[in-house]
Design a protein around this motif. Structure first.
Motif, PDB file in Angstrom:
ATOM      1  N   ASN A 168      23.349   2.580  -4.472  1.00 31.56           N
ATOM      2  CA  ASN A 168      23.750   3.985  -4.424  1.00 31.56           C
ATOM      3  C   ASN A 168      23.061   4.823  -5.487  1.00 31.56           C
ATOM      4  N   LEU A 169      21.897   4.379  -5.908  1.00 31.24           N
ATOM      5  CA  LEU A 169      21.127   5.158  -6.878  1.00 31.24           C
ATOM      6  C   LEU A 169      20.679   6.472  -6.262  1.00 31.24           C
ATOM      7  N   ARG A 170      20.261   7.384  -7.103  1.00 27.13           N
ATOM      8  CA  ARG A 170      19.749   8.662  -6.608  1.00 27.13           C
ATOM      9  C   ARG A 170      18.535   8.441  -5.728  1.00 27.13           C
ATOM     10  N   LEU A 171      18.300   9.392  -4.841  1.00 25.99           N
ATOM     11  CA  LEU A 171      17.164   9.295  -3.926  1.00 25.99           C
ATOM     12  C   LEU A 171      15.853   9.191  -4.697  1.00 25.99           C
ATOM     13  N   GLU A 172      15.700   9.975  -5.754  1.00 26.30           N
ATOM     14  CA  GLU A 172      14.460   9.947  -6.525  1.00 26.30           C
ATOM     15  C   GLU A 172      14.219   8.567  -7.126  1.00 26.30           C
ATOM     16  N   ASP A 173      15.292   7.915  -7.612  1.00 24.65           N
ATOM     17  CA  ASP A 173      15.146   6.583  -8.202  1.00 24.65           C
ATOM     18  C   ASP A 173      14.791   5.555  -7.138  1.00 24.65           C
ATOM     19  N   ARG A 174      15.414   5.672  -5.973  1.00 26.88           N
ATOM     20  CA  ARG A 174      15.084   4.716  -4.904  1.00 26.88           C
ATOM     21  C   ARG A 174      13.651   4.901  -4.423  1.00 26.88           C
ATOM     22  N   ILE A 175      13.156   6.138  -4.441  1.00 28.29           N
ATOM     23  CA  ILE A 175      11.758   6.371  -4.063  1.00 28.29           C
ATOM     24  C   ILE A 175      10.822   5.686  -5.054  1.00 28.29           C
ATOM     25  N   ARG A 176      11.170   5.719  -6.317  1.00 30.77           N
ATOM     26  CA  ARG A 176      10.343   5.040  -7.312  1.00 30.77           C
ATOM     27  C   ARG A 176      10.316   3.531  -7.071  1.00 30.77           C
ATOM     28  N   PHE A 177      11.477   2.963  -6.826  1.00 32.77           N
ATOM     29  CA  PHE A 177      11.510   1.535  -6.516  1.00 32.77           C
ATOM     30  C   PHE A 177      10.730   1.240  -5.237  1.00 32.77           C
ATOM     31  N   SER A 178      10.865   2.139  -4.260  1.00 35.63           N
ATOM     32  CA  SER A 178      10.128   1.951  -3.012  1.00 35.63           C
ATOM     33  C   SER A 178       8.623   1.965  -3.259  1.00 35.63           C
ATOM     34  N   GLN A 179       8.177   2.884  -4.126  1.00 36.71           N
ATOM     35  CA  GLN A 179       6.753   2.942  -4.446  1.00 36.71           C
ATOM     36  C   GLN A 179       6.302   1.665  -5.148  1.00 36.71           C
ATOM     37  N   ARG A 180       7.117   1.144  -6.043  1.00 35.72           N
ATOM     38  CA  ARG A 180       6.770  -0.104  -6.726  1.00 35.72           C
ATOM     39  C   ARG A 180       6.690  -1.264  -5.736  1.00 35.72           C
ATOM     40  N   LYS A 181       7.625  -1.284  -4.795  1.00 39.38           N
ATOM     41  CA  LYS A 181       7.595  -2.350  -3.795  1.00 39.38           C
ATOM     42  C   LYS A 181       6.340  -2.235  -2.936  1.00 39.38           C
ATOM     43  N   LEU A 182       5.981  -0.990  -2.556  1.00 38.37           N
ATOM     44  CA  LEU A 182       4.773  -0.792  -1.766  1.00 38.37           C
ATOM     45  C   LEU A 182       3.539  -1.232  -2.550  1.00 38.37           C
ATOM     46  N   ASP A 183       3.480  -0.914  -3.821  1.00 37.63           N
ATOM     47  CA  ASP A 183       2.362  -1.353  -4.658  1.00 37.63           C
ATOM     48  C   ASP A 183       2.289  -2.880  -4.715  1.00 37.63           C
ATOM     49  N   TYR A 184       3.451  -3.493  -4.889  1.00 36.23           N
ATOM     50  CA  TYR A 184       3.485  -4.959  -4.952  1.00 36.23           C
ATOM     51  C   TYR A 184       2.976  -5.583  -3.657  1.00 36.23           C
ATOM     52  N   LEU A 185       3.451  -5.043  -2.543  1.00 35.04           N
ATOM     53  CA  LEU A 185       3.026  -5.602  -1.256  1.00 35.04           C
ATOM     54  C   LEU A 185       1.531  -5.404  -1.030  1.00 35.04           C
ATOM     55  N   GLU A 186       1.016  -4.245  -1.401  1.00 32.97           N
ATOM     56  CA  GLU A 186      -0.412  -3.986  -1.217  1.00 32.97           C
ATOM     57  C   GLU A 186      -1.255  -4.906  -2.103  1.00 32.97           C
TER      58      GLU A 186
ATOM     59  N   THR B 166      -3.177  12.045  -1.576  1.00 30.76           N
ATOM     60  CA  THR B 166      -3.074  13.034  -2.654  1.00 30.76           C
ATOM     61  C   THR B 166      -2.392  12.377  -3.838  1.00 30.76           C
ATOM     62  N   LEU B 167      -3.073  12.324  -4.962  1.00 25.18           N
ATOM     63  CA  LEU B 167      -2.534  11.661  -6.150  1.00 25.18           C
ATOM     64  C   LEU B 167      -1.793  12.684  -7.004  1.00 25.18           C
ATOM     65  N   ILE B 168      -0.483  12.572  -6.994  1.00 22.86           N
ATOM     66  CA  ILE B 168       0.315  13.483  -7.811  1.00 22.86           C
ATOM     67  C   ILE B 168       0.210  13.097  -9.270  1.00 22.86           C
ATOM     68  N   GLU B 169       0.507  11.859  -9.595  1.00 22.00           N
ATOM     69  CA  GLU B 169       0.351  11.355 -10.958  1.00 22.00           C
ATOM     70  C   GLU B 169       0.416   9.848 -10.925  1.00 22.00           C
ATOM     71  N   PRO B 170      -0.538   9.167 -11.539  1.00 19.91           N
ATOM     72  CA  PRO B 170      -0.467   7.700 -11.568  1.00 19.91           C
ATOM     73  C   PRO B 170       0.811   7.261 -12.232  1.00 19.91           C
ATOM     74  N   THR B 171       1.411   6.257 -11.680  1.00 18.08           N
ATOM     75  CA  THR B 171       2.690   5.775 -12.197  1.00 18.08           C
ATOM     76  C   THR B 171       2.485   4.484 -12.946  1.00 18.08           C
ATOM     77  N   THR B 172       2.983   4.452 -14.176  1.00 20.28           N
ATOM     78  CA  THR B 172       3.017   3.190 -14.915  1.00 20.28           C
ATOM     79  C   THR B 172       4.440   2.696 -14.892  1.00 20.28           C
ATOM     80  N   SER B 173       4.575   1.438 -14.700  1.00 25.11           N
ATOM     81  CA  SER B 173       5.916   0.878 -14.549  1.00 25.11           C
ATOM     82  C   SER B 173       6.660   0.946 -15.863  1.00 25.11           C
ATOM     83  N   THR B 174       7.685   1.775 -15.888  1.00 25.51           N
ATOM     84  CA  THR B 174       8.508   1.890 -17.098  1.00 25.51           C
ATOM     85  C   THR B 174       9.933   1.442 -16.850  1.00 25.51           C
TER      86      THR B 174
END
Length: 700
Positions: free
Chosen positions: A584-602, A691-699
């Motif tokens: 039940n995390l915020r949508l923005e937080d789940r999107i971040r986790f989703s992006q990390r999962k997508l990066d991992y899978l790729e 479109t690269l909004i900002e590179p994400t470093t895992s924090t």
């Protein structure tokens, strides 16, 4: 702002940084190391919490929200000003009391709490004298000097009382003066002590001269003057003139050492072309002597009751030779004097900013604290151990309630002297003034542990947490010290005990979700790293999520355990991501986790179907994000938004750089707004544009 402007000239760079932190981070000036909880485990056994000042937080604060800063370096001392004023009123009445035992009890109780109040040591000693207890008064002076060895007033009061004792031998009194000079002579306002010691030696010389013992010389006066001329003091500029005045009243051979006198006499003989015998002659001098109260003799100008004349044989120099010798002596002292004045000049700015050199319970203002710290750093850089030690002792009279200075002193002392006794003595004094300081307990325990004295370190930590329970960092340090002790001793059940302690802390903090999550994170990390059991670590985190379901750190750690463990499979990592995505995390937080999962899978995934399926899921999440919200993530734009119609490119304009001065901010930098896709000229547009909004470093 007035304070910042006033002191900007002294600290142009560092002070600017501090100033903006002070003004812009007021909301976040909370020191995490001083937080403590309100759980049942973190309360005193009697159920009461000891009263504390605002310097100690009462509730656990998430470390991600807590930022230490320069502004929080000097905390408000935990002192009750009302308590001090109440004691002052009590002692004012005690001075009028005839009940000696009652007065002693009150004075001892007060001075045990506030040992740096030199004025009350004086009052106590004077009270004992008033009641006829000379021996007790002497003990009080000595106890006061042991508490404040740099107090010139205490030394002079003690010496005054000792000199009034007729049976006290002059040689013993000389030893007291020597000890006073050795201990407190480097104090910046010690001029009175030096002049008192010189006056005493002059009285000894006159007494020996009148008694015609054959030992009459004033070389000890010369030695004291030479030391004084090389010591930075408040009135250093006037001491050379005093030396010259005294030099003009005595013959050089009485004042100088044999070696220096012989050297100057040879120079004089060579300059005047005469032998030493030609430059000196014997004379007889007449004086009028008078006994003093302490049994010593003094020379007076006029005869009177109790006086008597004496005749003394003396050696005098030829006037021309005497003038030459005195000129050379003064020239040599002038070199010492000028060098000392340079030392005084280097310290003058620091000394001018010391507005309160004495102890008081009222907090010092920030510029004075900064000045003391800068002064200490300067003196340490001069590499004069004696002066650094004296400056620390001076500083810790007005700054006795500030733990930062005690810790700095103890660390410097151990680094330079390597004396366990002296360092421990510093910590002992520090705990008298700052008994509730957790940082002092941590520092002292760290000192003992650095010498592999684990048992002493554990006793210090355990004693403090029993007396002042509730400090999170103290609990962690205790467990860490115990773990390192057992690791050092190859103790088998060390890890099991640490786990049990963590579990006990977690159990007792269930009423505080944040604190429960904090200990759970620590235990999970310990299980994963120390015991190499990532599955058990994830189990701990998952249990914590049921109590604190919106704690982002728990989910981030849950993923990191799987991600960084060699024993975890790809399926385990994906499941860890799914725990966060299904929460039940915020949508923005789940999107971040989703992006990390997508990066991992790729990057590391082995199943293309899983990649494509999650890409669709990621689009679905992004579609739920309002247009007004931008987050720190990288994502693929919807292909339907790619512009297929050729757009006319606007003419390029020369870029002109216009600097804009903006104040620094502690807030997160705003994200760039998402730009529309570019139009492509003379080529087919790609199927999908990134479109690269900002590179994400895992924090997380």
């Amino acid at each position: 702002m007035i304070i910042l402007t006033k002191y900007l000239c002294f600290f142009p760079n560092d002070f600017l940084c501090f100033a903006w932190v002070l003004l812009s981070t007021k909301k976040y000036q909370y020191n995490f190391s001083r937080s403590r909880s309100n759980s049942s485990r973190h309360r005193r056994p009697d159920g009461h919490q000891r009263g504390r000042s605002s310097r100690h937080g009462s509730d656990y604060v998430d470390s991600s929200l807590s930022r230490s800063s320069v502004a929080s370096h000097f905390a408000t001392p935990p002192i009750d000003v009302g308590d001090f004023e109440n004691w002052v009123n009590i002692l004012a009445k005690v001075d009028q009391s005839e009940d000696v035992e009652y007065a002693r009890e009150k004075y001892k109780s007060f001075l045990q709490r506030y040992p740096n109040c030199y004025g009350f040591w004086q009052k106590y000693a004077e009270y004992e004298k008033k009641m006829g207890n000379i021996g007790e008064a002497k003990k009080v002076w000595e106890q006061g000097i042991l508490s404040i060895p740099l107090s010139i007033d205490l030394w002079l009061g003690y010496l005054s009382d000792v000199k009034s004792i007729k049976t006290f031998p002059p040689e013993s009194l000389r030893e007291v003066y020597d000890k006073a000079i050795d201990i407190a002579g480097e104090e910046y306002q010690s001029d009175r002590l030096w002049l008192e010691a010189i006056g005493f030696e002059r009285a000894i010389y006159i007494d020996q001269l009148c008694k015609q013992t054959g030992k009459a010389d004033c070389r000890r006066i010369g030695v004291l003057f030479d030391r004084l001329l090389s010591t930075p003091t408040l009135h250093a500029q006037s001491h050379l003139e005093r030396y010259v005045q005294y030099l003009n009243t005595v013959e050089p051979h009485l004042l100088l050492s044999d070696r220096e006198y012989d050297d100057i006499l040879r120079m004089t003989c060579k300059a005047l072309g005469k032998s030493a015998d030609e430059l000196m002659h014997q004379v007889q001098l007449s004086y009028i002597c008078q006994p003093t109260e302490n049994g010593m003799l003094n020379i007076v100008a006029e005869p009177g009751e109790g006086t008597y004349p004496i005749t003394v044989n003396s050696t005098q120099h030829d006037p021309t030779a005497l003038q030459f010798m005195r000129t050379e002596i003064i020239a040599r002292r002038n070199e010492i004097f000028l060098k000392n004045m340079e030392e005084c000049k280097l310290r003058s700015a620091f000394e001018l900013n010391i507005k309160r050199p004495y102890f008081h319970v009222k907090p010092l203002d920030y510029p004075q604290l900064v000045n003391w710290m800068a002064y200490l750093d300067f003196e340490i850089g001069q590499n004069n151990e004696k002066r650094v030690s004296v400056l620390f002792d001076r500083c810790l009279i007005p700054c006795a309630l500030y733990e930062e200075f005690w810790i700095k002193y103890a660390r410097w002392s151990w680094k330079i002297t390597k004396s366990r006794t002296k360092t421990r003595d510093i910590y002992k004094k520090a705990k008298t003034h700052c008994p509730t300081s957790m940082n002092l307990a941590l520092s002292e325990a760290g000192f003992e542990e650095s010498m592999d004295n684990f048992d002493a370190a554990l006793r210090i930590l355990d004693s403090f947490r029993q007396e002042y329970p509730g400090y999170v960092l103290l609990e962690l340090r205790y467990l860490g010290t115990l773990r390192r002790k057992w690791d050092n001793e190859k103790h088998p059940p060390a890890t099991d005990y640490v786990v049990n302690q963590y579990e006990s802390l977690i159990k007792d903090s269930q009423s505080s979700p944040n604190l429960h999550s904090f200990y759970s994170l620590k235990l999970a990390r310990y299980q994963s790293k120390a015991k190499s059991n990532p599955s058990l670590a994830q189990k701990v985190l998952k249990k914590a999520m049921t109590i604190d379901p919106f704690n982002l750190q728990l989910y981030s750690q849950y993923v990191d355990v799987a991600y960084s463990s060699d024993s975890m499979t790809e399926t385990d990592v994906i499941r860890a991501f799914d725990v966060a995505l299904e929460s039940n995390l915020r949508l923005e937080d789940r999107i971040r986790f989703s992006q990390r999962k997508l990066d991992y899978l790729e990057e590391l995934g082995s199943n293309i179907h899983a990649i494509e399926d999650h890409r669709d899921y990621h689009y679905h999440l992004l579609g739920q994000l309002p247009d007004s919200v931008t987050i720190r993530t990288r994502f693929v734009n919807d292909p339907s938004r790619a512009t297929l119609v050729q757009q006319a490119m606007p003419p390029q304009q020369a870029m002109v750089y216009t600097p804009q001065m903006q104040p620094p901010t502690m807030n997160m930098m705003p994200m760039m707004q998402m730009q529309p896709p570019m139009a492509f000229v003379n080529q087919a547009p790609p199927a999908v544009q990134l479109t690269l909004i900002e590179p994400t470093t895992s924090t997380m």
